[in-house]
Design a protein around this motif. Structure first.
Motif, PDB file in Angstrom:
ATOM      1  N   SER A   8      49.796  39.774  38.338  1.00 20.86           N
ATOM      2  CA  SER A   8      49.844  41.164  37.899  1.00 20.86           C
ATOM      3  C   SER A   8      48.553  41.866  38.306  1.00 20.86           C
ATOM      4  N   LEU A   9      48.584  43.182  38.273  1.00 29.98           N
ATOM      5  CA  LEU A   9      47.370  43.929  38.573  1.00 29.98           C
ATOM      6  C   LEU A   9      46.294  43.656  37.533  1.00 29.98           C
ATOM      7  N   ASP A  10      46.685  43.455  36.288  1.00 27.80           N
ATOM      8  CA  ASP A  10      45.699  43.162  35.246  1.00 27.80           C
ATOM      9  C   ASP A  10      45.014  41.821  35.505  1.00 27.80           C
ATOM     10  N   THR A  11      45.780  40.817  35.907  1.00 23.12           N
ATOM     11  CA  THR A  11      45.195  39.517  36.234  1.00 23.12           C
ATOM     12  C   THR A  11      44.277  39.637  37.441  1.00 23.12           C
ATOM     13  N   LEU A  12      44.691  40.399  38.443  1.00 28.99           N
ATOM     14  CA  LEU A  12      43.837  40.625  39.606  1.00 28.99           C
ATOM     15  C   LEU A  12      42.536  41.289  39.178  1.00 28.99           C
ATOM     16  N   ARG A  13      42.627  42.324  38.354  1.00 26.10           N
ATOM     17  CA  ARG A  13      41.436  43.018  37.859  1.00 26.10           C
ATOM     18  C   ARG A  13      40.501  42.057  37.148  1.00 26.10           C
ATOM     19  N   LEU A  79      40.232  48.819  45.817  1.00 26.61           N
ATOM     20  CA  LEU A  79      40.943  49.846  45.070  1.00 26.61           C
ATOM     21  C   LEU A  79      41.080  49.458  43.600  1.00 26.61           C
ATOM     22  N   THR A  80      41.417  48.212  43.352  1.00 27.58           N
ATOM     23  CA  THR A  80      41.549  47.724  41.982  1.00 27.58           C
ATOM     24  C   THR A  80      40.206  47.790  41.259  1.00 27.58           C
ATOM     25  N   GLN A  81      39.152  47.411  41.953  1.00 26.81           N
ATOM     26  CA  GLN A  81      37.819  47.432  41.357  1.00 26.81           C
ATOM     27  C   GLN A  81      37.365  48.861  41.065  1.00 26.81           C
ATOM     28  N   LEU A  82      37.619  49.783  41.975  1.00 28.33           N
ATOM     29  CA  LEU A  82      37.257  51.180  41.759  1.00 28.33           C
ATOM     30  C   LEU A  82      38.015  51.752  40.561  1.00 28.33           C
ATOM     31  N   ALA A  83      39.299  51.476  40.498  1.00 27.40           N
ATOM     32  CA  ALA A  83      40.093  51.946  39.363  1.00 27.40           C
ATOM     33  C   ALA A  83      39.570  51.351  38.055  1.00 27.40           C
ATOM     34  N   ASP A  84      39.192  50.092  38.067  1.00 26.62           N
ATOM     35  CA  ASP A  84      38.662  49.431  36.878  1.00 26.62           C
ATOM     36  C   ASP A  84      37.373  50.105  36.414  1.00 26.62           C
TER      37      ASP A  84
END
Length: 123
Positions: A8-13, A79-84
């Motif tokens: 999931s995106l949450d797990t990736l984050r 992208l995931t890191q920036l959003a986080d």
């Protein structure tokens, strides 16, 4: 070393966060730096396609495919890191943007045409 299980995106984050924390890189991961890194990685995604025809780009060699795969992963990670860092829920933002685009580009006006419907002349 085995790749972590990411479903999931949450797990990736969480994995990205842990990766950065283990290296004490958080201080470097400002929104400005992450946006710049994302832009660089997105540009690197162009390289495997640089001199290909449209047809060739749809039939990549295994080496080309892996290069594209790696660059897409880099883009997703940044992208995931920036959003986080900015507290943006990527899936919510994407859903909102799809809704905006559906209203902006109605299927009956945009169907089968790459030209923005509001910029077309009536022929």
């Amino acid at each position: 070393m085995n790749a972590p299980a990411i479903d999931s995106l949450d797990t990736l984050r969480q994995h990205i966060r842990a990766f950065a924390q283990a290296r004490a890189w958080e201080r470097f991961h400002t929104p400005k730096n992450l946006a710049m890194a994302l832009s660089v990685e997105a540009a690197e995604l162009l390289e495997p396609f640089q001199w290909l025809t449209a047809e060739q780009s749809q039939d990549l060699s295994p080496t080309q495919h892996e290069a594209v795969r790696q660059e897409i992963a880099d883009v997703l990670i940044y992208l995931t890191q920036l959003a986080d860092v900015l507290g943006i829920d990527l899936l919510e933002a994407a859903a909102d943007k799809l809704d905006i685009n559906a209203r902006k580009y109605p299927a009956d006006l945009a169907h089968g045409n790459a030209t923005k419907y509001s910029e077309r002349s009536d022929d």
